[in-house]
Write a protein that holds these residues in place. Structure first.
Motif, short mmCIF file in Angstrom:
data_model
loop_
_atom_site.label_atom_id
_atom_site.label_comp_id
_atom_site.label_asym_id
_atom_site.label_seq_id
_atom_site.Cartn_x
_atom_site.Cartn_y
_atom_site.Cartn_z
N ILE A 2 0.86 -1.19 0.00
CA ILE A 2 0.00 0.00 0.00
C ILE A 2 0.89 1.24 0.00
CG2 ILE A 2 -1.67 1.34 1.40
CD1 ILE A 2 -2.99 -1.09 0.17
N VAL A 4 1.06 5.27 0.37
CA VAL A 4 0.34 6.43 0.92
C VAL A 4 1.10 7.70 0.56
CG1 VAL A 4 -0.52 7.55 3.03
CG2 VAL A 4 -0.57 5.05 2.84
N TYR A 105 2.67 -0.88 4.79
CA TYR A 105 2.51 0.25 3.86
C TYR A 105 3.70 1.19 3.98
CZ TYR A 105 0.78 3.43 7.63
OH TYR A 105 0.64 4.22 8.75
N TYR A 122 -1.25 6.49 -5.83
CA TYR A 122 -1.36 6.26 -4.38
C TYR A 122 -2.67 5.56 -4.02
CZ TYR A 122 2.31 9.77 -4.53
OH TYR A 122 3.47 10.47 -4.83
N ASP A 123 -2.60 4.72 -2.98
CA ASP A 123 -3.81 4.07 -2.46
C ASP A 123 -4.57 5.03 -1.55
OD1 ASP A 123 -3.49 1.15 -3.39
OD2 ASP A 123 -1.54 1.65 -2.54
N ILE A 190 -5.59 2.83 8.18
CA ILE A 190 -4.90 2.20 7.05
C ILE A 190 -4.66 0.71 7.34
CG2 ILE A 190 -2.78 2.16 5.65
CD1 ILE A 190 -2.68 5.28 6.09
N HIS A 193 -7.83 -1.18 6.88
CA HIS A 193 -8.10 -1.35 5.45
C HIS A 193 -7.27 -2.52 4.89
CE1 HIS A 193 -8.75 -0.34 1.22
NE2 HIS A 193 -7.44 -0.48 1.07
N ILE A 194 -6.01 -2.58 5.28
CA ILE A 194 -5.10 -3.64 4.79
C ILE A 194 -5.59 -5.01 5.28
CG2 ILE A 194 -2.73 -4.57 4.92
CD1 ILE A 194 -1.83 -1.55 5.08
#
Length: 199
Positions: A2, A4, A105, A122-123, A190, A193-194
């Motif tokens: 990921i 950011v 990330y 970017y995620d 984050i 989410h992962i």
């Protein structure tokens, strides 16, 4: 992995925020620092910048920053051409850097994500904002610039309002303890989410 993006206007305190993420063991890539390093070390970039700005682009093998700053400030076409030389090199270096990281990330701090329409890289994007007086005093302290020069730079940058609309997260960086709490909350979001992606 990921990716950011961490962005914000001059004096917003991106480095302060980056350091809080670093304390959480998140690898940070500072695009500006890498660009400076490449401008100083890369023979290809040196050759291209000399062709663009003239033989005075480097003095005693060091980048002639005042010359470049004055040319870029007075002619945006120079800035566009310089970015076309440097940005692809930074992008490929970042790609190699990401491959070496083992965290869930990483964060890439870059001042101009939206201005160059790079959102798709970017995620998530975090925008750092701060009170205008705080921003100006930070830059005066850091760069010893005049208030009017900083105000001109801010006027030429995309507004916070526009950046906020395009961001996934916003950090208001006026108070250190508060900023750290915001960083922790975003970090947890984050990670959540992962975890969902993995399930």
């Amino acid at each position: 992995m990921i990716i950011v993006g961490l962005t914000g206007g001059i004096g917003s305190g991106k480095t302060i925020v980056a350091n809080f993420f670093k304390a959480l063991d998140i690898p940070i890539y500072i695009a500006d620092d890498e660009a400076k390093r490449l401008m100083a070390k890369s023979k290809v970039i040196k050759r291209k910048l000399t062709a663009l700005f003239g033989e005075d682009a480097y003095i005693d093998d060091a980048l002639n920053k005042p010359l470049l700053a004055s040319k870029i400030f007075n002619d945006k076409a120079y800035l566009k051409k310089m970015n076309a030389i440097i940005h692809p090199k930074v992008a490929s270096h970042f790609k190699r850097w990401v491959e070496k990281q083992e965290s869930l990330y990483v964060i890439k701090e870059a001042a101009i994500i939206f201005e160059h329409n790079k959102e798709a890289n970017y995620d998530f994007i975090i925008t750092v904002i701060a009170n205008m007086d705080v921003r100006i005093s930070r830059v005066i302290k850091r760069d010893h610039s005049s208030k009017s020069k900083i105000e001109t730079i801010i006027k030429n940058q995309m507004s916070d309002e526009e950046k906020i609309k395009k961001s996934h997260f916003v950090i208001t960086n006026d108070n250190l303890a508060d900023t750290e709490n915001q960083v922790i909350k975003i970090h947890q979001s984050i990670l959540k989410h992962i975890k969902k992606l993995k399930n």
